[in-house]
Write a protein that holds these residues in place. Structure first.
Motif, PDB file in Angstrom:
ATOM      1  N   ASP A 222     -24.868 -22.034  10.363  1.00 35.96           N
ATOM      2  CA  ASP A 222     -24.771 -21.450  11.702  1.00 35.96           C
ATOM      3  C   ASP A 222     -24.601 -19.939  11.617  1.00 35.96           C
ATOM      4  O   ASP A 222     -24.691 -19.346  10.538  1.00 35.96           O
ATOM      5  CB  ASP A 222     -23.623 -22.092  12.493  1.00 35.96           C
ATOM      6  CG  ASP A 222     -22.277 -21.986  11.767  1.00 35.96           C
ATOM      7  OD1 ASP A 222     -22.146 -21.129  10.867  1.00 35.96           O
ATOM      8  OD2 ASP A 222     -21.354 -22.757  12.102  1.00 35.96           O
ATOM      9  N   SER A 344     -29.673 -20.428  18.533  1.00 37.58           N
ATOM     10  CA  SER A 344     -28.212 -20.568  18.595  1.00 37.58           C
ATOM     11  C   SER A 344     -27.544 -19.699  17.529  1.00 37.58           C
ATOM     12  O   SER A 344     -26.489 -19.102  17.778  1.00 37.58           O
ATOM     13  CB  SER A 344     -27.801 -22.033  18.431  1.00 37.58           C
ATOM     14  OG  SER A 344     -28.033 -22.502  17.112  1.00 37.58           O
ATOM     15  N   GLU A 348     -24.990 -16.598  18.357  1.00 40.84           N
ATOM     16  CA  GLU A 348     -23.645 -16.509  17.770  1.00 40.84           C
ATOM     17  C   GLU A 348     -23.423 -15.152  17.108  1.00 40.84           C
ATOM     18  O   GLU A 348     -22.351 -14.547  17.257  1.00 40.84           O
ATOM     19  CB  GLU A 348     -23.455 -17.623  16.740  1.00 40.84           C
ATOM     20  CG  GLU A 348     -23.312 -19.015  17.335  1.00 40.84           C
ATOM     21  CD  GLU A 348     -23.380 -20.106  16.275  1.00 40.84           C
ATOM     22  OE1 GLU A 348     -23.377 -21.282  16.657  1.00 40.84           O
ATOM     23  OE2 GLU A 348     -23.433 -19.781  15.068  1.00 40.84           O
TER      24      GLU A 348
END
Length: 356
Positions: A222, A344, A348
């Motif tokens: 991520d 995403s 972030e």
């Protein structure tokens, strides 16, 4: 800007996010194109492909995207067909074969050198943006051949020394693969046990010892992982497991579900499936062959011996006999499209910079 560096400029991509070239089916043309269309670098895992299969997949990718993408190749391995080890492996595999109604295969291992040369020629003919290598380093003349055609060359290293070897040979960039990474270990200069160095330790040490751009791999899922890699000095990340659970990925449904439902302590490094150490989700196959790993044939012989078992197990919904490669950050895996994943991650990162 966080995404403006040597890697993004040279590869002509928007974000320093590279999808790992996972061979054996996960990197479908749809996945490769989706990653590239979203601003990363999609990579076709062509390690097991013939030159013709490669060309067909590349043509399809080009129909799906006009953006840059890469191709990953396996550096040819010496195939030592030890008859005693083959017989021992077949004895161990026989109970599984009986259950799956499979016969013992006759394994004929051909030289990989000719196929490798043909794969290189396809990459040149198709003017691929980047060619990445794992399982070692090719001959210097092959690298020069690619570089002469303005194709970016990217090596794989699991130690600082291996990264230095890549730089000295003339690679443009190097992926440093931390011990958290899923799939096969890229070690080639030392036994893999000596190269199980975590990403957060390996990246800054490599950055301090080579001058070519470093690409971090292993456990990155991520925006937090990407940011951490950039802070440590990497100029990009390579992500594999994160893309396995994406809609476009060609991994088996059982494989995807196993990753989504696993925890960080459920992966292990095994050579039982292929004869080469690889990280995947522990199952009955791995556990039952673990005591005998040292007596199994090396890659690619063991890989050939288990190929039909892995395939038939998937068809029969028997995950206990499948190779389900995965990194250690399984709890961070998500369902969705490749573009959603990249967007995403970018959101972030940009949110982080907005609040500092």
């Amino acid at each position: 800007m966080w995404n403006n560096n040597e890697v993004t400029r040279r590869l002509n991509i928007k974000y320093p996010i590279i999808q790992a070239g996972m061979a054996g089916g996960p990197t479908t043309p749809e996945l490769v194109a989706a990653v590239s269309n979203a601003g990363g670098l999609g990579t076709l895992g062509a390690g097991y492909m013939t030159a013709d299969q490669m060309k067909k997949s590349i043509k399809k990718i080009k129909r799906l995207t006009e953006k840059p993408f890469g191709v990953n190749l396996f550096v040819p391995q010496h195939a030592d067909r030890d008859t005693e080890k083959v017989e021992a492996s077949n004895r161990l595999l026989w109970p599984i074969r009986q259950t799956l109604h499979l016969m013992t295969p006759s394994v004929e291992i051909k030289s990989e050198n000719e196929q490798f040369e043909q794969q290189i020629q396809v990459i040149i003919d198709e003017k691929i943006t980047a060619c990445t290598f794992t399982f070692g380093v090719p001959e210097r003349k092959m690298l020069h051949q690619l570089k002469h055609q303005h194709i970016i060359t990217i090596g794989t290293a699991t130690t600082v020394r291996e990264a230095e070897i890549c730089e000295n040979l003339g690679f443009d960039m190097v992926v440093v693969q931390g011990s958290e990474a899923g799939g096969h270990r890229g070690s080639f200069a030392v036994p893999y046990e000596q190269a199980m160095i975590g990403t957060i330790s390996l990246v800054p040490q490599t950055v301090d010892h080579v001058s070519i751009p470093v690409i971090a791999a292993g456990g990155i899922m991520d925006g937090r992982g990407v940011l951490a890699a950039l802070v440590l000095g990497a100029e990009a990340v390579q992500m594999g497991t994160a893309f396995v659970t994406c809609d476009e990925c060609g991994a088996q449904k059982l494989h995807k579900e196993s990753i989504l439902n696993s925890s960080e302590d459920e992966t292990t490094v095994t050579s039982a499936f292929s004869g080469k150490p690889a990280r995947g989700i522990r199952n009955q196959f791995i556990d039952s062959l673990k005591p005998y790993e040292k007596s199994l044939p090396d890659y690619p012989v063991q890989n050939a011996l288990t190929k039909d078992i892995r395939s038939e197990a998937a068809k029969n919904h028997r995950p206990e006999w499948m190779s389900m490669w995965s990194g250690q950050s399984t709890r961070l895996s998500k369902k969705g499209s490749a573009s959603q994943l990249i967007h995403s991650i970018v959101a972030e990162i940009e949110d982080f910079y907005l609040h500092i």
